[in-house]
Design an enzyme around this catalytic site. Sequence first.
Site, PDB file in Angstrom:
ATOM      1  N   ARG A  58       0.808  -1.415  -0.034  1.00 36.57           N
ATOM      2  CA  ARG A  58      -0.504  -0.342  -0.075  1.00 36.57           C
ATOM      3  C   ARG A  58       1.320   1.308  -0.303  1.00 36.57           C
ATOM      4  O   ARG A  58       0.690   2.127  -0.555  1.00 36.57           O
ATOM      5  CB  ARG A  58      -1.260  -0.318   1.433  1.00 36.57           C
ATOM      6  CG  ARG A  58      -1.882   1.388   1.374  1.00 36.57           C
ATOM      7  CD  ARG A  58      -2.879   1.059   1.913  1.00 36.57           C
ATOM      8  NE  ARG A  58      -2.504   0.601   3.712  1.00 36.57           N
ATOM      9  CZ  ARG A  58      -2.262   0.875   4.447  1.00 36.57           C
ATOM     10  NH1 ARG A  58      -1.641   2.338   4.473  1.00 36.57           N
ATOM     11  NH2 ARG A  58      -1.589   0.761   5.855  1.00 36.57           N
ATOM     12  N   TYR A 111     -16.790  15.322 -15.881  1.00 37.54           N
ATOM     13  CA  TYR A 111     -17.166  14.098 -15.718  1.00 37.54           C
ATOM     14  C   TYR A 111     -18.025  13.507 -14.326  1.00 37.54           C
ATOM     15  O   TYR A 111     -17.929  14.208 -13.160  1.00 37.54           O
ATOM     16  CB  TYR A 111     -15.241  12.928 -15.290  1.00 37.54           C
ATOM     17  CG  TYR A 111     -15.999  12.031 -15.266  1.00 37.54           C
ATOM     18  CD1 TYR A 111     -16.512  11.112 -16.280  1.00 37.54           C
ATOM     19  CD2 TYR A 111     -15.599  11.211 -14.212  1.00 37.54           C
ATOM     20  CE1 TYR A 111     -16.624  10.144 -16.130  1.00 37.54           C
ATOM     21  CE2 TYR A 111     -15.902   9.955 -13.696  1.00 37.54           C
ATOM     22  CZ  TYR A 111     -16.028   9.011 -15.708  1.00 37.54           C
ATOM     23  OH  TYR A 111     -16.813   7.632 -14.793  1.00 37.54           O
ATOM     24  N   ASP A 183      -7.940  16.608 -15.364  1.00 37.41           N
ATOM     25  CA  ASP A 183      -7.691  16.110 -15.201  1.00 37.41           C
ATOM     26  C   ASP A 183      -7.403  15.417 -17.094  1.00 37.41           C
ATOM     27  O   ASP A 183      -8.449  16.348 -17.746  1.00 37.41           O
ATOM     28  CB  ASP A 183      -9.540  15.792 -15.383  1.00 37.41           C
ATOM     29  CG  ASP A 183     -10.092  14.000 -15.440  1.00 37.41           C
ATOM     30  OD1 ASP A 183      -9.348  13.247 -16.447  1.00 37.41           O
ATOM     31  OD2 ASP A 183     -10.902  13.711 -14.769  1.00 37.41           O
ATOM     32  N   LYS A 208      -8.460   4.626 -19.088  1.00 38.33           N
ATOM     33  CA  LYS A 208      -9.116   5.062 -20.284  1.00 38.33           C
ATOM     34  C   LYS A 208      -7.720   4.423 -22.149  1.00 38.33           C
ATOM     35  O   LYS A 208      -6.947   4.011 -21.485  1.00 38.33           O
ATOM     36  CB  LYS A 208      -9.365   5.827 -21.056  1.00 38.33           C
ATOM     37  CG  LYS A 208     -10.284   6.565 -19.240  1.00 38.33           C
ATOM     38  CD  LYS A 208     -11.218   5.794 -20.216  1.00 38.33           C
ATOM     39  CE  LYS A 208     -12.461   5.613 -18.332  1.00 38.33           C
ATOM     40  NZ  LYS A 208     -12.590   7.405 -18.271  1.00 38.33           N
TER      41      LYS A 208
HETATM   42  C1  LIG Z   1     -12.963   7.343 -16.546  1.00 41.15           C
HETATM   43  C2  LIG Z   1     -13.530   8.793 -16.388  1.00 41.15           C
HETATM   44  C3  LIG Z   1     -12.668   9.288 -14.555  1.00 41.15           C
HETATM   45  C4  LIG Z   1     -13.066   8.410 -13.629  1.00 41.15           C
HETATM   46  O1  LIG Z   1     -11.687   7.346 -13.554  1.00 41.15           O
HETATM   47  P1  LIG Z   1     -12.498   5.666 -13.500  1.00 41.15           P
HETATM   48  O2  LIG Z   1     -10.815   4.696 -14.335  1.00 41.15           O
HETATM   49  O3  LIG Z   1     -13.678   4.848 -14.263  1.00 41.15           O
HETATM   50  O4  LIG Z   1     -12.360   5.347 -11.711  1.00 41.15           O
HETATM   51  C5  LIG Z   1     -11.846  10.522 -14.453  1.00 41.15           C
HETATM   52  N1  LIG Z   1     -12.542  11.781 -15.356  1.00 41.15           N
HETATM   53  C6  LIG Z   1     -12.281  11.497 -16.955  1.00 41.15           C
HETATM   54  C7  LIG Z   1     -12.679  12.448 -17.895  1.00 41.15           C
HETATM   55  C8  LIG Z   1     -12.832  10.050 -16.971  1.00 41.15           C
HETATM   56  O5  LIG Z   1     -13.236  10.056 -18.170  1.00 41.15           O
END
Ligand SMILES: *Cc1c(COP(=O)(O)O)cnc(C)c1O
Length: 393
Positions: A58, A111, A183, A208
């Site tokens: 962790r 998001y 982000d 992603k």
């Molecule tokens: C999918 C996504 C998230 C969240 O990510 P997870 O891996 O599903 O927890 C945050 N920001 C954006 C822009 C996303 O597309």
Amino acid sequence: MHDENLGFNSNAVHAGGIDDVLGSAVSPIYQTSTFKFENADHGAKCFSGEEKGFIYTRIGNPTINELEQAVAKLEGGFGSVATSSGMAAVNTVYMAYLSSGKHLLAHNSLYGPSRAIMESLYPKFGVESTFIDATDIKAFEAAIRPNTALIFLETPANPTIGITDIEAICTIAKTRNIPVCVDNTFCSPYLQRPFELGADIVLHSMTKFINGHADIVAGIVVAKTREHYDKIRPVMVNIGCNMDPHQAWLTRRGLKTLGIRIDRAQENAIKVAAFLEQHPKVDWVLYPGLPSHPQYELAKKQMKGPGAMISFGLKGGLREGKVLMDNVKMALLAVSLGGIETLIQHPASMTHSKLSAEAKKAAGITDELVRLAVGIEDVDDIINDLRQALDKV
Ligand SMILES: *Cc1c(COP(=O)(O)O)cnc(C)c1O
């Protein structure tokens, strides 16, 4: 091999180093929860930080560490903190920078869950937030309060493909000493490097583009400086939203092909966007690579390419959207993005169906909006699939 002068794709393959104790070309997976100390003294030194050594997964693990170093290198940051998911990364940043009486400023097309937790979970800890249109920089600046402790941006935004001027907002934030987090999920460091535009923190849902194969949920927070890194790392460790070593190993493998996957998906997206824009059943297309995108010039300035995410409006609305969803054959009817396969979804009836009409409007979600995450398949197959489904609308 570590070389400051290596290009993006070389770093994607090699950065983070290889733990090749036995000559392995690929690092092993340290699938372990804990690490042995040589003796009591060594244990004490590892805990005090006098000696670098792994203690407990962790807190840190060589497989996770390699991925963290690789992503930090590609973003051009000091270091990074891998997390169990993208939302774990978002929460780690929120908790590191916000506390009772503090305020978060963000744009309104964030998001969904990144905004929803600010409105449903964080108020009970006394955290305030404002979500406004960030295309109007003056209005955004006016929304900064004396207690604003974090500015949070996501560009291009999900699912509206709205683009926020990172540099303009960072310039304003610098004069007031407010950290800016971007982000960068939709671009990955291959297409956009927020640190070069003035950001302090970058985060990703590695679910992603970075992993890219739709088989992992993972996140990461990258810090530009040691100061930010030292603020972020203990939050992840103490919340316990760490990655698992196997998850880290798969993500590191996916990262190796990030550049070529995006090149191909983007090449496809440019053609798909052009096809959609001339289709009689399509009302409008939002894609940063089309001159019709309202922030086309800004996209060209801050992104190295338009990416693989397209939003479009179907003539009609809710019913037509559902017909399209029910008739695509190759594209998967699924949320998420950034994988090798083409995904399609209809926010009004799927991801954003729970939002109130007002919240949907504020986030730019209309009934005709369709979101397409273009994959790396043969572009003719993607276009033929969309054409036959559009014919049925
Ligand atoms: C999918 C996504 C998230 C969240 O990510 P997870 O891996 O599903 O927890 C945050 N920001 C954006 C822009 C996303 O597309």
